[in-house]
Scaffold this motif. Sequence first.
Motif, PDB file in Angstrom:
ATOM      1  N   MET A 198       0.825  -1.203   0.000  1.00  0.00           N
ATOM      2  CA  MET A 198       0.000   0.000   0.000  1.00  0.00           C
ATOM      3  C   MET A 198       0.856   1.249   0.000  1.00  0.00           C
ATOM      4  SD  MET A 198      -3.105  -0.959   2.601  1.00  0.00           S
ATOM      5  CE  MET A 198      -3.370   0.768   2.841  1.00  0.00           C
ATOM      6  N   THR A 199       0.352   2.277  -0.697  1.00  0.00           N
ATOM      7  CA  THR A 199       1.102   3.512  -0.748  1.00  0.00           C
ATOM      8  C   THR A 199       0.533   4.565   0.187  1.00  0.00           C
ATOM      9  OG1 THR A 199      -0.269   4.362  -2.537  1.00  0.00           O
ATOM     10  CG2 THR A 199       1.676   3.084  -3.150  1.00  0.00           C
ATOM     11  N   ILE A 200      -0.633   4.295   0.768  1.00  0.00           N
ATOM     12  CA  ILE A 200      -1.266   5.273   1.640  1.00  0.00           C
ATOM     13  C   ILE A 200      -0.854   4.997   3.076  1.00  0.00           C
ATOM     14  CG2 ILE A 200      -3.454   6.218   2.397  1.00  0.00           C
ATOM     15  CD1 ILE A 200      -2.890   6.745  -0.507  1.00  0.00           C
ATOM     16  N   LYS A 201      -0.395   6.049   3.786  1.00  0.00           N
ATOM     17  CA  LYS A 201       0.110   5.846   5.140  1.00  0.00           C
ATOM     18  C   LYS A 201      -0.886   6.248   6.219  1.00  0.00           C
ATOM     19  CE  LYS A 201       2.557  10.298   5.023  1.00  0.00           C
ATOM     20  NZ  LYS A 201       3.854  10.946   5.054  1.00  0.00           N
ATOM     21  N   LYS A 202      -2.027   6.838   5.809  1.00  0.00           N
ATOM     22  CA  LYS A 202      -2.981   7.266   6.819  1.00  0.00           C
ATOM     23  C   LYS A 202      -3.772   6.072   7.359  1.00  0.00           C
ATOM     24  CE  LYS A 202      -3.802  12.085   5.562  1.00  0.00           C
ATOM     25  NZ  LYS A 202      -4.791  13.079   5.185  1.00  0.00           N
ATOM     26  N   SER A 203      -4.240   6.195   8.546  1.00  0.00           N
ATOM     27  CA  SER A 203      -5.056   5.151   9.142  1.00  0.00           C
ATOM     28  C   SER A 203      -6.378   5.045   8.421  1.00  0.00           C
ATOM     29  CB  SER A 203      -5.301   5.473  10.614  1.00  0.00           C
ATOM     30  OG  SER A 203      -6.287   4.634  11.162  1.00  0.00           O
ATOM     31  N   LEU A 204      -6.954   3.841   8.414  1.00  0.00           N
ATOM     32  CA  LEU A 204      -8.248   3.660   7.779  1.00  0.00           C
ATOM     33  C   LEU A 204      -9.385   4.175   8.658  1.00  0.00           C
ATOM     34  CD1 LEU A 204      -7.879   0.084   6.254  1.00  0.00           C
ATOM     35  CD2 LEU A 204      -7.593   2.294   5.151  1.00  0.00           C
ATOM     36  N   SER A 205      -9.122   4.388   9.929  1.00  0.00           N
ATOM     37  CA  SER A 205     -10.181   4.823  10.817  1.00  0.00           C
ATOM     38  C   SER A 205     -10.640   6.215  10.440  1.00  0.00           C
ATOM     39  CB  SER A 205      -9.691   4.807  12.268  1.00  0.00           C
ATOM     40  OG  SER A 205      -8.614   5.694  12.432  1.00  0.00           O
ATOM     41  N   GLY A 206     -11.971   6.360  10.407  1.00  0.00           N
ATOM     42  CA  GLY A 206     -12.531   7.676  10.125  1.00  0.00           C
ATOM     43  C   GLY A 206     -12.657   7.985   8.647  1.00  0.00           C
ATOM     44  N   VAL A 207     -12.261   7.072   7.781  1.00  0.00           N
ATOM     45  CA  VAL A 207     -12.385   7.322   6.353  1.00  0.00           C
ATOM     46  C   VAL A 207     -13.844   7.221   5.954  1.00  0.00           C
ATOM     47  CG1 VAL A 207     -11.754   6.517   4.065  1.00  0.00           C
ATOM     48  CG2 VAL A 207     -10.080   6.444   5.893  1.00  0.00           C
ATOM     49  N   ARG A 208     -14.309   8.186   5.230  1.00  0.00           N
ATOM     50  CA  ARG A 208     -15.720   8.213   4.838  1.00  0.00           C
ATOM     51  C   ARG A 208     -15.896   7.542   3.495  1.00  0.00           C
ATOM     52  NH1 ARG A 208     -18.721  11.637   7.794  1.00  0.00           N
ATOM     53  NH2 ARG A 208     -20.267  11.850   6.163  1.00  0.00           N
ATOM     54  N   THR A 209     -16.984   6.794   3.368  1.00  0.00           N
ATOM     55  CA  THR A 209     -17.262   6.113   2.116  1.00  0.00           C
ATOM     56  C   THR A 209     -17.769   7.080   1.072  1.00  0.00           C
ATOM     57  OG1 THR A 209     -18.573   4.394   1.055  1.00  0.00           O
ATOM     58  CG2 THR A 209     -19.606   5.516   2.883  1.00  0.00           C
ATOM     59  N   ASP A 265      -5.513  16.818  -7.986  1.00  0.00           N
ATOM     60  CA  ASP A 265      -6.685  15.935  -7.985  1.00  0.00           C
ATOM     61  C   ASP A 265      -6.459  14.658  -7.181  1.00  0.00           C
ATOM     62  OD1 ASP A 265      -8.212  17.615  -9.585  1.00  0.00           O
ATOM     63  OD2 ASP A 265      -7.565  16.672 -11.458  1.00  0.00           O
ATOM     64  N   TYR A 266      -5.219  14.433  -6.750  1.00  0.00           N
ATOM     65  CA  TYR A 266      -4.881  13.138  -6.149  1.00  0.00           C
ATOM     66  C   TYR A 266      -4.187  13.337  -4.795  1.00  0.00           C
ATOM     67  CZ  TYR A 266      -5.874  12.087 -10.966  1.00  0.00           C
ATOM     68  OH  TYR A 266      -6.497  12.014 -12.199  1.00  0.00           O
ATOM     69  N   PRO A 267      -4.316  12.346  -3.888  1.00  0.00           N
ATOM     70  CA  PRO A 267      -3.829  12.508  -2.505  1.00  0.00           C
ATOM     71  C   PRO A 267      -2.317  12.262  -2.371  1.00  0.00           C
ATOM     72  CG  PRO A 267      -4.801  10.344  -2.743  1.00  0.00           C
ATOM     73  CD  PRO A 267      -4.997  11.045  -4.077  1.00  0.00           C
ATOM     74  N   LEU A 268      -1.526  12.941  -3.173  1.00  0.00           N
ATOM     75  CA  LEU A 268      -0.091  12.686  -3.182  1.00  0.00           C
ATOM     76  C   LEU A 268       0.578  13.021  -1.848  1.00  0.00           C
ATOM     77  CD1 LEU A 268       0.845  13.980  -6.764  1.00  0.00           C
ATOM     78  CD2 LEU A 268       0.222  11.667  -6.038  1.00  0.00           C
ATOM     79  N   ASP A 269       0.017  13.960  -1.103  1.00  0.00           N
ATOM     80  CA  ASP A 269       0.587  14.308   0.199  1.00  0.00           C
ATOM     81  C   ASP A 269       0.443  13.175   1.204  1.00  0.00           C
ATOM     82  OD1 ASP A 269       1.359  16.766  -0.706  1.00  0.00           O
ATOM     83  OD2 ASP A 269      -0.353  17.855   0.124  1.00  0.00           O
ATOM     84  N   GLN A 282       5.998  10.387  -3.748  1.00  0.00           N
ATOM     85  CA  GLN A 282       5.243  11.584  -4.104  1.00  0.00           C
ATOM     86  C   GLN A 282       5.646  12.155  -5.468  1.00  0.00           C
ATOM     87  OE1 GLN A 282       5.461  14.343  -0.806  1.00  0.00           O
ATOM     88  NE2 GLN A 282       4.432  12.936   0.591  1.00  0.00           N
ATOM     89  N   LYS A 283       6.933  12.062  -5.793  1.00  0.00           N
ATOM     90  CA  LYS A 283       7.396  12.465  -7.127  1.00  0.00           C
ATOM     91  C   LYS A 283       8.194  11.312  -7.703  1.00  0.00           C
ATOM     92  CE  LYS A 283       6.935  17.283  -7.806  1.00  0.00           C
ATOM     93  NZ  LYS A 283       7.379  18.349  -8.729  1.00  0.00           N
ATOM     94  N   PHE A 284       7.496  10.232  -7.939  1.00  0.00           N
ATOM     95  CA  PHE A 284       8.143   8.988  -8.333  1.00  0.00           C
ATOM     96  C   PHE A 284       8.739   9.115  -9.731  1.00  0.00           C
ATOM     97  CE2 PHE A 284       8.171   4.368  -9.272  1.00  0.00           C
ATOM     98  CZ  PHE A 284       8.890   3.955  -8.158  1.00  0.00           C
ATOM     99  N   ILE A 309      -9.184   4.430  -6.179  1.00  0.00           N
ATOM    100  CA  ILE A 309      -8.244   3.328  -5.946  1.00  0.00           C
ATOM    101  C   ILE A 309      -7.002   3.784  -5.176  1.00  0.00           C
ATOM    102  CG2 ILE A 309      -6.849   3.488  -8.047  1.00  0.00           C
ATOM    103  CD1 ILE A 309      -8.345   0.286  -6.450  1.00  0.00           C
ATOM    104  N   THR A 310      -6.727   5.087  -5.158  1.00  0.00           N
ATOM    105  CA  THR A 310      -5.602   5.596  -4.371  1.00  0.00           C
ATOM    106  C   THR A 310      -6.049   6.108  -3.003  1.00  0.00           C
ATOM    107  OG1 THR A 310      -5.781   7.749  -5.489  1.00  0.00           O
ATOM    108  CG2 THR A 310      -4.169   6.189  -6.367  1.00  0.00           C
ATOM    109  N   SER A 311      -7.328   6.024  -2.713  1.00  0.00           N
ATOM    110  CA  SER A 311      -7.816   6.376  -1.373  1.00  0.00           C
ATOM    111  C   SER A 311      -7.550   5.197  -0.436  1.00  0.00           C
ATOM    112  CB  SER A 311      -9.316   6.676  -1.411  1.00  0.00           C
ATOM    113  OG  SER A 311     -10.061   5.479  -1.640  1.00  0.00           O
TER     114      SER A 311
END
Length: 306
Positions: A1-12, A118-122, A129-131, A297-299
């Motif tokens: 996975m490339t996303i480092k944020k926790s899944l908790s609290g993510v809204r559908t 448009d994308y959650p690169l941060d 982030q700048k692959f 798909i990147t969320s």
Amino acid sequence: MTIKKSLSGVRTRRDLLKGATILGGGALAMPFLSRLAFAEPVELNMLAWYGHAEPDVVAEFEAANNVKFKPKYYTGGDNMLGLIAQSPPGTFDVILSDAEYVQQLNAAGYIEELDPHDYPLDDYFPEFQKFAGHWQDGKLYSVFTRFGFLGVAYNTEAITEKEASTYNVYWADKLKGKVGHFDWHLPNLGQVSLLNGNASPYDINASAWSALQEKTKSLRPQIGGFFDYGGTFSSLQNGQMLAMAGIGDWITGVLEKSGAKVRSVIPEEGGLQWTESFSIGKGSSKADLAKKWIQYITSAKGQVKS
């Protein structure tokens, strides 16, 4: 996975049609709801490695956005480029590729420039982030979705983890005719290049390339076949092949869960990183929907399914 944020609290993103205003006992609401419920889904054409448009990955997005994916699967980047070259512009709305092919897609004019805002690169790890290859002249052309490593895939009943911890295992006497190759030359050659001591396996001089060819040719008596995606699965599962070059746990992990006696290990000589990213196909008439798919798909929610 490339996303480092926790899944908790993510809204559908499926908070659609939570209710309808009932006028006159519902007589006015029902025709509107019926039109939504029975509208023809929009077809989104995806060019990708096998599995990326299967129901466990796309079903939620399809239901939330009235979309139906139409996938065209390939094996290897060269196959991907050939399929695009043979198709009219705009055929593919979203294109999945390995990082080393993004530059070729861009140079050939096969993909659209993307707006990085448009994308959650941060949310990505800094190194993604700048692959390299996804950007050119400060412009973004592909968004990173997954990564992993290729090593030695092996049958645990025939080979120990210690034996599999070096690419030299491919030359073992007990594996004569039992070593399979994934039918894509880059990872196979890359592994032998690492075994030959090339720290940058694809950035070698003429002398190293000559040595790599000779070493690879010496493997011929060991090889039992070259396999596409499906053949790789079946030959490892049924024991036809006892070791496989050029793959990793993206295949053996699935087989192991189903009870197959297979596993992957990164050898002492090192592994090969693989990456995947999505781009929007040049001339797509559904670019906004393609963008929405990449955002999904990147969320965090999409990454769980990826």
